[in-house]
Motif scaffolding. Sequence first.
Motif, PDB file in Angstrom:
ATOM      1  N   GLN A 194      -0.076   4.941 -13.060  1.00  0.00           N
ATOM      2  CA  GLN A 194       0.221   3.779 -12.206  1.00  0.00           C
ATOM      3  C   GLN A 194       0.685   2.587 -13.046  1.00  0.00           C
ATOM      4  O   GLN A 194       0.166   1.475 -12.936  1.00  0.00           O
ATOM      5  CB  GLN A 194      -1.002   3.421 -11.354  1.00  0.00           C
ATOM      6  CG  GLN A 194      -1.510   4.597 -10.522  1.00  0.00           C
ATOM      7  CD  GLN A 194      -2.806   4.305  -9.803  1.00  0.00           C
ATOM      8  OE1 GLN A 194      -2.812   3.635  -8.772  1.00  0.00           O
ATOM      9  NE2 GLN A 194      -3.900   4.806 -10.358  1.00  0.00           N
TER      10      GLN A 194
ATOM     11  N   ALA B  66       7.773   3.247  -7.151  1.00  0.00           N
ATOM     12  CA  ALA B  66       7.021   2.322  -6.294  1.00  0.00           C
ATOM     13  C   ALA B  66       7.972   1.413  -5.525  1.00  0.00           C
ATOM     14  O   ALA B  66       7.757   1.114  -4.345  1.00  0.00           O
ATOM     15  CB  ALA B  66       6.047   1.500  -7.128  1.00  0.00           C
TER      16      ALA B  66
ATOM     17  N   ASN C 120       9.601   3.284  -2.596  1.00  0.00           N
ATOM     18  CA  ASN C 120       8.644   3.368  -1.489  1.00  0.00           C
ATOM     19  C   ASN C 120       8.564   2.033  -0.751  1.00  0.00           C
ATOM     20  O   ASN C 120       8.467   1.988   0.473  1.00  0.00           O
ATOM     21  CB  ASN C 120       7.261   3.759  -2.004  1.00  0.00           C
ATOM     22  CG  ASN C 120       6.979   5.242  -1.867  1.00  0.00           C
ATOM     23  OD1 ASN C 120       7.898   6.062  -1.922  1.00  0.00           O
ATOM     24  ND2 ASN C 120       5.716   5.596  -1.720  1.00  0.00           N
TER      25      ASN C 120
ATOM     26  N   GLN D  46       2.086   1.900  -3.451  1.00  0.00           N
ATOM     27  CA  GLN D  46       1.053   2.517  -4.287  1.00  0.00           C
ATOM     28  C   GLN D  46       0.915   4.014  -4.057  1.00  0.00           C
ATOM     29  O   GLN D  46       0.332   4.714  -4.883  1.00  0.00           O
ATOM     30  CB  GLN D  46      -0.299   1.844  -4.029  1.00  0.00           C
ATOM     31  CG  GLN D  46      -0.416   0.448  -4.596  1.00  0.00           C
ATOM     32  CD  GLN D  46      -1.843  -0.065  -4.484  1.00  0.00           C
ATOM     33  OE1 GLN D  46      -2.231  -0.601  -3.448  1.00  0.00           O
ATOM     34  NE2 GLN D  46      -2.617   0.134  -5.532  1.00  0.00           N
ATOM     35  N   CYS D  47       1.458   4.501  -2.953  1.00  0.00           N
ATOM     36  CA  CYS D  47       1.377   5.935  -2.660  1.00  0.00           C
ATOM     37  C   CYS D  47       2.490   6.733  -3.328  1.00  0.00           C
ATOM     38  O   CYS D  47       2.528   7.959  -3.198  1.00  0.00           O
ATOM     39  CB  CYS D  47       1.418   6.161  -1.160  1.00  0.00           C
ATOM     40  SG  CYS D  47      -0.044   5.537  -0.294  1.00  0.00           S
ATOM     41  N   ALA D  48       3.393   6.057  -4.030  1.00  0.00           N
ATOM     42  CA  ALA D  48       4.462   6.765  -4.728  1.00  0.00           C
ATOM     43  C   ALA D  48       3.887   7.650  -5.836  1.00  0.00           C
ATOM     44  O   ALA D  48       2.810   7.386  -6.370  1.00  0.00           O
ATOM     45  CB  ALA D  48       5.448   5.761  -5.326  1.00  0.00           C
ATOM     46  N   SER D  49       4.621   8.695  -6.181  1.00  0.00           N
ATOM     47  CA  SER D  49       4.218   9.548  -7.294  1.00  0.00           C
ATOM     48  C   SER D  49       4.147   8.717  -8.569  1.00  0.00           C
ATOM     49  O   SER D  49       4.903   7.762  -8.763  1.00  0.00           O
ATOM     50  CB  SER D  49       5.229  10.679  -7.478  1.00  0.00           C
ATOM     51  OG  SER D  49       5.245  11.525  -6.350  1.00  0.00           O
ATOM     52  N   THR D  50       3.216   9.088  -9.445  1.00  0.00           N
ATOM     53  CA  THR D  50       3.039   8.375 -10.705  1.00  0.00           C
ATOM     54  C   THR D  50       2.675   9.371 -11.792  1.00  0.00           C
ATOM     55  O   THR D  50       1.819  10.238 -11.580  1.00  0.00           O
ATOM     56  CB  THR D  50       1.960   7.280 -10.588  1.00  0.00           C
ATOM     57  OG1 THR D  50       1.645   6.767 -11.893  1.00  0.00           O
ATOM     58  CG2 THR D  50       0.694   7.800  -9.943  1.00  0.00           C
TER      59      THR D  50
ATOM     60  N   GLU E 247       0.837  -1.206   0.000  1.00  0.00           N
ATOM     61  CA  GLU E 247       0.000   0.000   0.000  1.00  0.00           C
ATOM     62  C   GLU E 247       0.869   1.252   0.000  1.00  0.00           C
ATOM     63  O   GLU E 247       0.526   2.252  -0.654  1.00  0.00           O
ATOM     64  CB  GLU E 247      -0.928  -0.011   1.214  1.00  0.00           C
ATOM     65  CG  GLU E 247      -2.057  -1.017   1.113  1.00  0.00           C
ATOM     66  CD  GLU E 247      -2.898  -1.110   2.365  1.00  0.00           C
ATOM     67  OE1 GLU E 247      -4.007  -1.680   2.314  1.00  0.00           O
ATOM     68  OE2 GLU E 247      -2.460  -0.594   3.420  1.00  0.00           O
ATOM     69  N   SER E 248       1.995   1.196   0.689  1.00  0.00           N
ATOM     70  CA  SER E 248       2.935   2.325   0.674  1.00  0.00           C
ATOM     71  C   SER E 248       3.543   2.505  -0.704  1.00  0.00           C
ATOM     72  O   SER E 248       3.749   3.636  -1.168  1.00  0.00           O
ATOM     73  CB  SER E 248       4.035   2.097   1.714  1.00  0.00           C
ATOM     74  OG  SER E 248       3.512   2.038   3.014  1.00  0.00           O
TER      75      SER E 248
END
Length: 245
Positions: A44, A115, A118, A35-39, A32-33
């Motif tokens: 994504q 990703a 992170n 997935q919080c990365a910039s994209t 989940e962390s």
Amino acid sequence: MNEVIKLLKSHRSIRKFQDKRVEEEKIKMIIESAQCASTSSFVQAYTIIRVEDMDTRKEIAKLSGDQIYVEKCPLFLVFCADLNRLDLACKMNNTHMIEGYTEPLIIGTVDAALAAQNTMVAAESMGLGGVYIGGIRNDPYKVCDLLNIPKNVYPLFGMCLGYPNQDPEIKPRLPLDVVFKEEKYSTEGDEEKIKEYDKVISEYYLKRTRGKRDDSWSKQMAEKMGNELRPHMREFLKSKGFEMK
């Protein structure tokens, strides 16, 4: 120095792990962390594959240059740049995805790398350690076969994670003003600074190996960049739909 900075500056590659599984709840929080990365533009464009099958792990370890920790680590992930999902999104909206351009390849590669970083930071914040495995690109065709990776997706690197069973020293990085420039790109003074850095790295290896390895950063880079680096990658990427037009 706050706790986040302290964590980032304490990163070491961990290749030896305790015989202890990573808890599923922690894995969920780590992903989940990720997935919080910039994209870029919210695309994504990555997929993360957890590999548990030991036969598959053994084969990937062998393909990666006999990196035994791929087989031995409690948690092994493969990060893929993924445009296949974007193709599906286009089909869901009655649109045809235009394939083969270089920019989407860059977007997918960067998204996967962000990703992954992170992932590593989240894991380290929970007391885990790990190491990236670029060696999966030694034979990406075989890795794709093993993991059923389709067109418009390619495996970028693997990552071993687990509870550390070693405590290596932090490897010194290049001097800040060699990598951080003001206003314009400049190499002024870099050679002398790299020579000094070579001495630091040489001392690091001598201490780490108890005198068995005397090496420097510039020597390593000269040996690496003086040889062809995975020349099969261009044709492989083209075969997966990344034609780089």
